[in-house]
Design a protein around this motif. Structure first.
Motif, PDB file in Angstrom:
ATOM      1  N   LEU A  11     -51.658  97.965  40.297  1.00 24.46           N
ATOM      2  CA  LEU A  11     -50.544  97.821  41.233  1.00 24.46           C
ATOM      3  C   LEU A  11     -50.016  99.183  41.653  1.00 24.46           C
ATOM      4  N   ALA A  12     -49.980 100.124  40.722  1.00 24.02           N
ATOM      5  CA  ALA A  12     -49.487 101.457  41.043  1.00 24.02           C
ATOM      6  C   ALA A  12     -50.322 102.101  42.139  1.00 24.02           C
ATOM      7  N   LYS A  13     -51.641 101.911  42.081  1.00 28.10           N
ATOM      8  CA  LYS A  13     -52.519 102.491  43.104  1.00 28.10           C
ATOM      9  C   LYS A  13     -52.288 101.827  44.454  1.00 28.10           C
ATOM     10  N   ALA A  14     -52.102 100.509  44.449  1.00 30.08           N
ATOM     11  CA  ALA A  14     -51.822  99.809  45.705  1.00 30.08           C
ATOM     12  C   ALA A  14     -50.501 100.271  46.290  1.00 30.08           C
ATOM     13  N   ASN A  15     -49.520 100.495  45.447  1.00 26.40           N
ATOM     14  CA  ASN A  15     -48.223 100.972  45.930  1.00 26.40           C
ATOM     15  C   ASN A  15     -48.343 102.348  46.569  1.00 26.40           C
ATOM     16  N   GLU A  16     -49.199 103.191  46.002  1.00 23.00           N
ATOM     17  CA  GLU A  16     -49.418 104.524  46.574  1.00 23.00           C
ATOM     18  C   GLU A  16     -49.830 104.433  48.041  1.00 23.00           C
ATOM     19  N   LEU A  17     -50.738 103.507  48.338  1.00 26.86           N
ATOM     20  CA  LEU A  17     -51.223 103.359  49.704  1.00 26.86           C
ATOM     21  C   LEU A  17     -50.086 102.965  50.641  1.00 26.86           C
ATOM     22  N   TYR A  18     -49.303 101.975  50.246  1.00 27.71           N
ATOM     23  CA  TYR A  18     -48.211 101.537  51.110  1.00 27.71           C
ATOM     24  C   TYR A  18     -47.164 102.631  51.290  1.00 27.71           C
ATOM     25  N   GLU A  19     -46.975 103.444  50.271  1.00 25.23           N
ATOM     26  CA  GLU A  19     -46.008 104.540  50.377  1.00 25.23           C
ATOM     27  C   GLU A  19     -46.501 105.638  51.310  1.00 25.23           C
ATOM     28  N   MET A  20     -47.823 105.730  51.493  1.00 25.58           N
ATOM     29  CA  MET A  20     -48.398 106.735  52.387  1.00 25.58           C
ATOM     30  C   MET A  20     -48.257 106.367  53.860  1.00 25.58           C
ATOM     31  N   LEU A  21     -48.121 105.075  54.171  1.00 24.17           N
ATOM     32  CA  LEU A  21     -48.220 104.626  55.557  1.00 24.17           C
ATOM     33  C   LEU A  21     -47.187 105.255  56.496  1.00 24.17           C
ATOM     34  N   PRO A  22     -45.897 105.396  56.095  1.00 24.91           N
ATOM     35  CA  PRO A  22     -44.943 106.026  57.027  1.00 24.91           C
ATOM     36  C   PRO A  22     -45.335 107.450  57.401  1.00 24.91           C
ATOM     37  N   ALA A  23     -45.835 108.214  56.438  1.00 27.51           N
ATOM     38  CA  ALA A  23     -46.252 109.586  56.730  1.00 27.51           C
ATOM     39  C   ALA A  23     -47.465 109.609  57.652  1.00 27.51           C
ATOM     40  N   ILE A  24     -48.375 108.670  57.446  1.00 27.20           N
ATOM     41  CA  ILE A  24     -49.550 108.600  58.320  1.00 27.20           C
ATOM     42  C   ILE A  24     -49.122 108.262  59.737  1.00 27.20           C
ATOM     43  N   ARG A  25     -48.178 107.315  59.858  1.00 30.34           N
ATOM     44  CA  ARG A  25     -47.710 106.940  61.197  1.00 30.34           C
ATOM     45  C   ARG A  25     -47.054 108.122  61.885  1.00 30.34           C
ATOM     46  N   GLN A  26     -46.258 108.868  61.141  1.00 30.52           N
ATOM     47  CA  GLN A  26     -45.615 110.050  61.713  1.00 30.52           C
ATOM     48  C   GLN A  26     -46.659 111.060  62.175  1.00 30.52           C
ATOM     49  N   GLY A  27     -47.724 111.192  61.388  1.00 28.72           N
ATOM     50  CA  GLY A  27     -48.792 112.106  61.767  1.00 28.72           C
ATOM     51  C   GLY A  27     -49.496 111.681  63.038  1.00 28.72           C
ATOM     52  N   VAL A  28     -49.702 110.377  63.219  1.00 21.76           N
ATOM     53  CA  VAL A  28     -50.330 109.872  64.445  1.00 21.76           C
ATOM     54  C   VAL A  28     -49.397 110.072  65.642  1.00 21.76           C
ATOM     55  N   ALA A  29     -48.120 109.763  65.444  1.00 19.32           N
ATOM     56  CA  ALA A  29     -47.161 109.804  66.553  1.00 19.32           C
ATOM     57  C   ALA A  29     -46.845 111.220  67.015  1.00 19.32           C
ATOM     58  N   GLN A  30     -47.153 112.246  66.200  1.00 19.72           N
ATOM     59  CA  GLN A  30     -46.823 113.618  66.583  1.00 19.72           C
ATOM     60  C   GLN A  30     -47.665 114.104  67.768  1.00 19.72           C
ATOM     61  N   TYR A  31     -48.741 113.394  68.075  1.00 16.03           N
ATOM     62  CA  TYR A  31     -49.577 113.763  69.221  1.00 16.03           C
ATOM     63  C   TYR A  31     -49.057 113.044  70.466  1.00 16.03           C
ATOM     64  N   ALA A  32     -48.558 113.805  71.429  1.00 18.75           N
ATOM     65  CA  ALA A  32     -48.063 113.218  72.671  1.00 18.75           C
ATOM     66  C   ALA A  32     -49.237 112.729  73.508  1.00 18.75           C
ATOM     67  N   ASP A  33     -49.011 111.651  74.263  1.00 22.93           N
ATOM     68  CA  ASP A  33     -50.094 111.094  75.072  1.00 22.93           C
ATOM     69  C   ASP A  33     -50.665 112.111  76.056  1.00 22.93           C
ATOM     70  N   ASP A  34     -49.792 112.972  76.600  1.00 21.47           N
ATOM     71  CA  ASP A  34     -50.267 113.894  77.643  1.00 21.47           C
ATOM     72  C   ASP A  34     -51.129 115.024  77.072  1.00 21.47           C
ATOM     73  N   GLU A  35     -51.221 115.154  75.752  1.00 22.96           N
ATOM     74  CA  GLU A  35     -52.119 116.157  75.179  1.00 22.96           C
ATOM     75  C   GLU A  35     -53.420 115.547  74.673  1.00 22.96           C
ATOM     76  N   LEU A  36     -53.617 114.248  74.954  1.00 20.77           N
ATOM     77  CA  LEU A  36     -54.805 113.541  74.503  1.00 20.77           C
ATOM     78  C   LEU A  36     -55.636 113.083  75.687  1.00 20.77           C
ATOM     79  N   ASP A  37     -56.960 113.063  75.520  1.00 24.28           N
ATOM     80  CA  ASP A  37     -57.796 112.474  76.558  1.00 24.28           C
ATOM     81  C   ASP A  37     -57.727 110.954  76.444  1.00 24.28           C
ATOM     82  N   LYS A  38     -58.402 110.271  77.347  1.00 20.32           N
ATOM     83  CA  LYS A  38     -58.289 108.814  77.425  1.00 20.32           C
ATOM     84  C   LYS A  38     -58.761 108.146  76.141  1.00 20.32           C
TER      85      LYS A  38
END
Length: 616
Positions: free
Chosen positions: A78-105
């Protein structure tokens, strides 16, 4: 091509870790890599590196000589599964830091899909324990033997020793998995009684079988024999008699000290749990079960369709498809005056549609499946421009689990090309495989169905790794069901009985819309659902029971097939209407397949953009 690209990824990772090369190190360690693809790829690779079983399944590290992960099993705590869920907000923040206008299609689409998955994971977190991780279809108790048989490759002594090492760890993994089962029990999420009966029977048979007949023993023995035969062709030896005797003695020891005790842990637990189980089967009976089911429907269909809408759509489709089947039966001289079920039973009673109930008959089924797939593979040039490089083999579902397994399933190839795709056929009940249904099943699981879609997606150049394995069931299963119709449109089911087989398969998926929502939303019993499916599909009773019991432990998944197929047909019809004479079926299929699995609304936008561009 795929093997080379994945080797290169592995080398990039090693270079980043070992040499500290400036650009590579920046892409691996930076909070914001220069390339969006680098960020999402490294995130997935880091997750994969935390899962030795995933690394084995992907198969790309072996290509650069790394095999140590093949000695380990995942951490299932369970501790390992919890680690994954705790990582998700940081991963989302990492994805969102890229603005659409700096990405290709392409990267914009990858960002959109990544955010879709991350947002859904966050939304569904409250229901993460709504499920039965050990059941008659899947779970560590049958997944582990299947994994070791199908994915742990053995060509060297190191591979065999790694195999034994994994056997030694299975008691630890079972103990960790038990943590999650007990937590669910505390939350009132207990499997229906029939599920417990099925898994107890399965596990008891597993431990009662003589070790030398157990799949874990036999599979390793066969792999060593195959490797030794290959070595002898080059006048070498890898697994001589002495080596094999030592290794198999170690397997026997680990079966006695680790594997069987692990299974006994589960047998003891489920024997006690059975007293708490009920015969109510739907998700509605669980805490917040209605909300959990709605979430499951959203995940599997990638739509906001309500349970009532899906149920009513299923009822309409059942009526339509049954009408088409009756028309064909009437044209073939069958009496349809008494309705659908008697007409189908008359068809099923024809002995010419079945193979002998013998080992030879079952082998002939596998051979004929291969012939069907070879035939259609040679005749698709006008409908597909792109083809998968990975090959495909037909195999029987392992006998130890075929009684409760589905009628067939597909296992994707290794990502480095070292293992072909596998079409597994269930041969438990010979009457469940009439000859007129075989073409449709082969097209669904193999060509141009799952094998085309999954292998082409895995081999696609330029896509982030997560898009090569995106879990969008409505797309993947919708494509496979759509592929059945495409094969018919191309003339591969011109025999009227083969067409009945196709329509029965589509009817089966329409009935799924009705019974899945019936069980989990409208509070149908298991018996009500079985009766409805028997009366409206013409399927063998053994298959119906397995299917209904599957829907009970996988709420919502069964609705994805028909929903996905209808959406793909709707998207194709819209493209045809706009393009008129410019519509090209092969180009349409290229557009649908080359982007990997995506949510259905995003697929509609992809095709719409293609049409707009072509009309310029």
């Amino acid at each position: 091509m795929i093997k080379k690209s994945l080797k290169w990824i592995g080398l990039l990772i090693l270079l980043a870790i070992l040499s500290g090369a400036t650009f590579i190190a920046h892409e691996w360690y930076s909070d914001k890599p220069l390339r969006f693809k680098s960020y999402v790829d490294r995130t997935m690779v880091k997750m994969a590196f935390d899962s030795p079983e995933t690394l084995t399944s992907l198969g790309f590290l072996e290509g650069v000589g790394i095999k140590g992960h093949n000695a380990d099993l995942d951490d299932a705590s369970l501790a390992k599964a919890n680690e994954l869920y705790e990582m998700l907000p940081a991963i989302r923040q990492g994805v969102a830091q890229y603005a659409d206008d700096e990405l290709d299609k392409s990267d914009q689409m990858s960002k959109e899909i990544a955010l879709y998955l991350l947002d859904f994971a966050n939304e569904a977190n409250q229901f993460r324990y709504h499920g039965y991780p050990v059941n008659q279809l899947f779970g560590i108790q049958n997944g582990f033997p299947s994994f070791m048989d199908a994915q742990h490759q053995v060509t060297t002594i190191e591979d065999a020793d790694n195999y034994i090492s994994r056997l030694s760890q299975i008691k630890r993994k079972f103990s960790q998995s038990l943590e999650g089962l007990k937590l669910r029990e505390e939350k009132g999420i207990i499997p229906p009684r029939f599920v417990i009966d099925r898994v107890l029977d399965e596990m008891q048979q597993f431990v009662d079988k003589p070790i030398t007949d157990n799949i874990l023993y036999v599979s390793l023995q066969e792999k060593m024999n195959k490797a030794e035969q290959a070595a002898q062709e080059n006048q070498e030896s890898v697994f001589n008699d002495d080596v094999q005797s030592r290794i198999l003695a170690d397997v026997t020891s680990q079966m006695q000290t680790s594997v069987h005790p692990a299974y006994q842990l589960f047998i003891d637990y489920f024997t006690k749990l059975k007293d708490k189980a009920t015969t109510d089967d739907g998700f509605w009976r669980l805490p917040d079960g209605d909300k959990a089911y709605a979430s499951s429907l959203k995940f599997f269909t990638t739509t906001d369709y309500s349970a009532d809408y899906i149920h009513d759509t299923g009822l309409r489709e059942v009526d339509r498809i049954q009408g088409e089947i009756l028309t064909i039966l009437s044209n073939e001289g069958f009496d349809i005056s008494a309705g659908f079920t008697p007409a189908i039973e008359a068809l099923k009673a024809q002995p010419q549609f079945y193979y002998p109930d013998t080992d030879e008959g079952r082998q002939q089924i596998l051979d004929d499946y291969q012939t069907i797939l070879d035939e259609i593979s040679a005749g698709l040039d006008g409908a597909f421009n792109i083809r998968p490089q990975a090959g495909m083999k037909v195999r029987r579902i392992p006998e130890f689990k075929e009684k409760t397994a589905p009628g067939a399933y597909y296992q994707q190839p290794a990502i480095d090309g070292s293992r072909p795709g596998m079409f597994f056929a269930n041969l438990y009940d010979i009457k469940a495989t009439p000859k007129y249904s075989m073409r449709t099943l082969a097209y669904h699981e193999g060509v141009p169905g799952h094998h085309f879609q999954i292998a082409i997606g895995m081999e696609a150049e330029g896509l982030p790794l997560f898009r090569k394995a995106s879990p969008f069931t409505a797309y993947t299963e919708g494509w496979a069901l759509y592929a059945e119709q495409v094969a018919w449109e191309l003339g591969f089911q011109d025999d009227p009985y083969d067409n009945i087989g196709r329509l029965q398969a589509e009817l089966f998926r329409a009935v799924r819309l009705v019974v899945d929502t019936g069980i989990h939303h409208k509070r149908w019993t298991r018996e009500q659902a079985i009766d409805y499916m028997l009366a409206n599909t013409g399927m063998a009773e053994s298959d119906v029971i397995s299917e209904i019991e599957r829907y009970i432990v996988m709420p919502g998944q069964a609705t994805s097939y028909k929903v996905g197929m209808m959406k793909i047909l709707e998207i194709r019809a819209a493209a045809k209407a706009r393009l008129a004479e410019q519509f090209d079926l092969a180009e349409f299929h290229d557009v649908v397949l080359k982007n990997g699995a995506v949510p259905l609304d995003i697929l509609a936008k992809i095709v719409d953009d293609y049409v707009t561009e072509k009309l310029k």
